[in-house]
Design a protein around this motif. Sequence first.
Motif, PDB file in Angstrom:
ATOM      1  N   LEU A  46       0.895  -0.967  -0.040  1.00  0.00           N
ATOM      2  CA  LEU A  46      -0.191  -0.001   0.040  1.00  0.00           C
ATOM      3  C   LEU A  46       0.829   1.253   0.104  1.00  0.00           C
ATOM      4  O   LEU A  46       1.379   1.504   1.052  1.00  0.00           O
ATOM      5  CB  LEU A  46      -0.963   0.132   1.228  1.00  0.00           C
ATOM      6  CG  LEU A  46      -1.905   1.199   1.332  1.00  0.00           C
ATOM      7  CD1 LEU A  46      -2.878   1.551   0.167  1.00  0.00           C
ATOM      8  CD2 LEU A  46      -2.702   1.131   2.567  1.00  0.00           C
ATOM      9  N   VAL A  47       0.775   2.004  -1.164  1.00  0.00           N
ATOM     10  CA  VAL A  47       2.046   2.961  -1.298  1.00  0.00           C
ATOM     11  C   VAL A  47       1.121   4.428  -1.466  1.00  0.00           C
ATOM     12  O   VAL A  47      -0.062   4.463  -1.697  1.00  0.00           O
ATOM     13  CB  VAL A  47       2.594   3.146  -2.727  1.00  0.00           C
ATOM     14  CG1 VAL A  47       3.873   1.868  -2.300  1.00  0.00           C
ATOM     15  CG2 VAL A  47       1.872   2.837  -3.763  1.00  0.00           C
ATOM     16  N   TRP A  48       1.467   5.496  -1.039  1.00  0.00           N
ATOM     17  CA  TRP A  48       0.858   6.948  -0.898  1.00  0.00           C
ATOM     18  C   TRP A  48       1.845   7.931  -1.491  1.00  0.00           C
ATOM     19  O   TRP A  48       1.462   8.751  -1.856  1.00  0.00           O
ATOM     20  CB  TRP A  48       0.612   7.162   0.575  1.00  0.00           C
ATOM     21  CG  TRP A  48      -0.323   6.339   1.281  1.00  0.00           C
ATOM     22  CD1 TRP A  48       0.196   5.070   1.994  1.00  0.00           C
ATOM     23  CD2 TRP A  48      -1.848   6.447   1.392  1.00  0.00           C
ATOM     24  NE1 TRP A  48      -1.096   4.345   2.581  1.00  0.00           N
ATOM     25  CE2 TRP A  48      -2.221   5.217   2.009  1.00  0.00           C
ATOM     26  CE3 TRP A  48      -2.628   7.197   0.770  1.00  0.00           C
ATOM     27  CZ2 TRP A  48      -3.465   5.072   2.330  1.00  0.00           C
ATOM     28  CZ3 TRP A  48      -4.109   7.121   1.199  1.00  0.00           C
ATOM     29  CH2 TRP A  48      -4.602   6.114   1.857  1.00  0.00           C
ATOM     30  N   SER A  75       0.284   2.705 -10.783  1.00  0.00           N
ATOM     31  CA  SER A  75      -1.263   2.967 -11.422  1.00  0.00           C
ATOM     32  C   SER A  75      -1.175   3.682 -12.831  1.00  0.00           C
ATOM     33  O   SER A  75      -2.268   3.784 -13.345  1.00  0.00           O
ATOM     34  CB  SER A  75      -2.105   3.295 -10.398  1.00  0.00           C
ATOM     35  OG  SER A  75      -1.947   4.715 -10.058  1.00  0.00           O
ATOM     36  N   GLY A  76      -0.363   4.694 -12.793  1.00  0.00           N
ATOM     37  CA  GLY A  76      -0.192   5.730 -14.011  1.00  0.00           C
ATOM     38  C   GLY A  76      -1.317   6.926 -13.326  1.00  0.00           C
ATOM     39  O   GLY A  76      -1.328   7.667 -14.268  1.00  0.00           O
ATOM     40  N   LEU A  77      -1.736   7.053 -11.984  1.00  0.00           N
ATOM     41  CA  LEU A  77      -2.413   8.204 -11.734  1.00  0.00           C
ATOM     42  C   LEU A  77      -1.496   9.475 -11.635  1.00  0.00           C
ATOM     43  O   LEU A  77      -0.413   9.626 -11.171  1.00  0.00           O
ATOM     44  CB  LEU A  77      -2.920   8.005 -10.314  1.00  0.00           C
ATOM     45  CG  LEU A  77      -3.723   9.071  -9.679  1.00  0.00           C
ATOM     46  CD1 LEU A  77      -5.098   9.155 -10.055  1.00  0.00           C
ATOM     47  CD2 LEU A  77      -3.644   8.866  -7.862  1.00  0.00           C
ATOM     48  N   ARG A  78      -2.190  10.494 -12.496  1.00  0.00           N
ATOM     49  CA  ARG A  78      -1.882  11.753 -12.459  1.00  0.00           C
ATOM     50  C   ARG A  78      -2.958  12.557 -11.567  1.00  0.00           C
ATOM     51  O   ARG A  78      -3.975  12.662 -12.027  1.00  0.00           O
ATOM     52  CB  ARG A  78      -1.480  12.426 -13.782  1.00  0.00           C
ATOM     53  CG  ARG A  78      -1.088  13.818 -13.489  1.00  0.00           C
ATOM     54  CD  ARG A  78      -0.729  14.429 -14.938  1.00  0.00           C
ATOM     55  NE  ARG A  78      -0.577  15.764 -15.003  1.00  0.00           N
ATOM     56  CZ  ARG A  78      -0.431  16.621 -15.684  1.00  0.00           C
ATOM     57  NH1 ARG A  78      -0.746  16.544 -16.814  1.00  0.00           N
ATOM     58  NH2 ARG A  78       0.084  18.050 -15.517  1.00  0.00           N
ATOM     59  N   LEU A 109      -2.827  12.119   0.118  1.00  0.00           N
ATOM     60  CA  LEU A 109      -4.232  12.192  -0.622  1.00  0.00           C
ATOM     61  C   LEU A 109      -4.575  11.145  -1.486  1.00  0.00           C
ATOM     62  O   LEU A 109      -5.770  10.800  -1.483  1.00  0.00           O
ATOM     63  CB  LEU A 109      -3.697  13.225  -1.763  1.00  0.00           C
ATOM     64  CG  LEU A 109      -3.336  14.724  -1.350  1.00  0.00           C
ATOM     65  CD1 LEU A 109      -2.856  15.667  -2.425  1.00  0.00           C
ATOM     66  CD2 LEU A 109      -4.582  15.322  -0.682  1.00  0.00           C
ATOM     67  N   ASN A 110      -3.741  10.244  -2.074  1.00  0.00           N
ATOM     68  CA  ASN A 110      -4.072   9.021  -2.740  1.00  0.00           C
ATOM     69  C   ASN A 110      -3.113   7.975  -2.474  1.00  0.00           C
ATOM     70  O   ASN A 110      -2.184   7.819  -2.360  1.00  0.00           O
ATOM     71  CB  ASN A 110      -3.752   9.466  -4.381  1.00  0.00           C
ATOM     72  CG  ASN A 110      -4.535  10.746  -4.565  1.00  0.00           C
ATOM     73  OD1 ASN A 110      -6.016  10.642  -4.904  1.00  0.00           O
ATOM     74  ND2 ASN A 110      -4.049  11.748  -5.153  1.00  0.00           N
ATOM     75  N   GLY A 111      -3.744   6.872  -2.420  1.00  0.00           N
ATOM     76  CA  GLY A 111      -3.031   5.515  -2.244  1.00  0.00           C
ATOM     77  C   GLY A 111      -3.425   4.564  -3.266  1.00  0.00           C
ATOM     78  O   GLY A 111      -4.537   4.575  -3.970  1.00  0.00           O
ATOM     79  N   CYS A 112      -2.569   3.564  -3.235  1.00  0.00           N
ATOM     80  CA  CYS A 112      -2.620   2.476  -4.251  1.00  0.00           C
ATOM     81  C   CYS A 112      -2.364   0.881  -3.558  1.00  0.00           C
ATOM     82  O   CYS A 112      -1.245   1.141  -2.990  1.00  0.00           O
ATOM     83  CB  CYS A 112      -1.427   2.463  -5.505  1.00  0.00           C
ATOM     84  SG  CYS A 112      -1.827   1.322  -6.826  1.00  0.00           S
ATOM     85  N   LEU A 113      -3.259   0.281  -3.630  1.00  0.00           N
ATOM     86  CA  LEU A 113      -3.086  -1.304  -2.922  1.00  0.00           C
ATOM     87  C   LEU A 113      -2.688  -2.062  -3.978  1.00  0.00           C
ATOM     88  O   LEU A 113      -3.562  -2.050  -5.261  1.00  0.00           O
ATOM     89  CB  LEU A 113      -4.379  -1.561  -2.260  1.00  0.00           C
ATOM     90  CG  LEU A 113      -4.077  -3.040  -1.488  1.00  0.00           C
ATOM     91  CD1 LEU A 113      -3.180  -2.966  -0.547  1.00  0.00           C
ATOM     92  CD2 LEU A 113      -5.677  -3.042  -0.895  1.00  0.00           C
ATOM     93  N   LEU A 114      -1.553  -2.808  -4.192  1.00  0.00           N
ATOM     94  CA  LEU A 114      -1.497  -4.007  -4.999  1.00  0.00           C
ATOM     95  C   LEU A 114      -1.169  -5.350  -4.198  1.00  0.00           C
ATOM     96  O   LEU A 114      -0.311  -5.340  -3.209  1.00  0.00           O
ATOM     97  CB  LEU A 114       0.057  -3.830  -5.849  1.00  0.00           C
ATOM     98  CG  LEU A 114       0.293  -4.791  -6.672  1.00  0.00           C
ATOM     99  CD1 LEU A 114      -0.400  -4.875  -7.699  1.00  0.00           C
ATOM    100  CD2 LEU A 114       1.922  -4.402  -7.157  1.00  0.00           C
TER     101      LEU A 114
END
Length: 413
Positions: free
Chosen positions: A49-51, A60-63, A74-79
Amino acid sequence: MTERGDLGDYAHGQFAVDYETRVDHAALRADRVERVRSTMSEAGLDALLVWKDENVRFLSGLRAQIIQGKSALLNGCLLTAAGDMVLFLSGGEVDRARNVMTWIDEIHAIPIMEARGLIAGAFDNVIAPVFHKLDLDSARLGLDELAFAQIDEFGRVLPEVNLADGDAVMQRVRLVKTPADIALMQEAAAIGDAVTQSAIAAVRPGVRETDVVAEAMHTLYRLGGEMAHVATPFVASGEHMSPPNRFASDKIIREGDLVFIDIGAQYNGHYADVGRTVICGSPSRRQQEIYTAVYYALHAGVAAMKPGATNDDVAEAVTVRGRDRGFGDNFFSLFIGHGVGMGSNEPPYIGEALPGADTVVLTEGMTMAVEPLIWVPDVRGGGGVRLEDTITVGPGGGIPLTRTAFDDRLLLD
């Protein structure tokens, strides 16, 4: 489809075109996820889980919109080890992300992860249910950066989750760049060079440091750059480089001032870091001596960036050139190089004098910004010079990605 043989050798162009192969972003994302999953397995992690902005973007490619000072909240990505990916996004990003990020199956809204009650609500209603659904109730979870209140919430609602270092996994995967990564950094470098050139062209007696930044930032956005390398673009003139004043101010640039410019560019999540010192008008002999020392120190460092050498070898090559010209005691009290890629400043470091610095063996595909800075007090018009390029480790030495010309008026030999 095969990858073109010269991918990353130069800046191919930013547009999606039908007449040649450029970076395949879908393939790039898939490759990154697989490399992270493999490294997670080696580290014994069930999920990550990265922030941090750069880690979320890498996976994820999130901009996303960046609120200064709060980016890791603000935004997290769970893999997961199985390859499941879930985004936890600030509410303002959710609708757009669901519409355009079609490769992401699951996206949830969360608050800014700062107010204690809102964090608890996010864990109760969003994060914990996702962990339950993915059977991560007792997972070994890698984390990179988050608020202390989030640590408390894991203990409250997911007490069996074993927290571990996830940033080390991300740093390891991001350390060596692929040809596609280098290709995107080449585009960032092309923008960064143009930004720097616009700033140099704005230097003249009677303009302020902030005027120079304004011209540079216009070029950055005109060419499709996302942001500068630093949140506070660095333009310092005259005595503001002795010692360095690391942000642009209302100081008026004058005849005989050295002017340092360090703005760079981000493109498609990748940074290029480039810095140049120029003279406003005519230099003094002392300014030329300092500039010449830094110029040859930079080039010695670049030449030393061969596979099998270490970051310490590069630092020694830089400092030897400075000492040879009489400036061994005048290097800036900061590292003289750093990693760069999807992080504007990332490990490893060159010449970090603080305790705990790692010695790292260089391998082909690593990218670093080499940035020696020497400053001498009591020089009229300033006695501080830094020169910086983004370099990739090539088979025979460093290969500069940035190409902005140096100021020949300041070179003695």
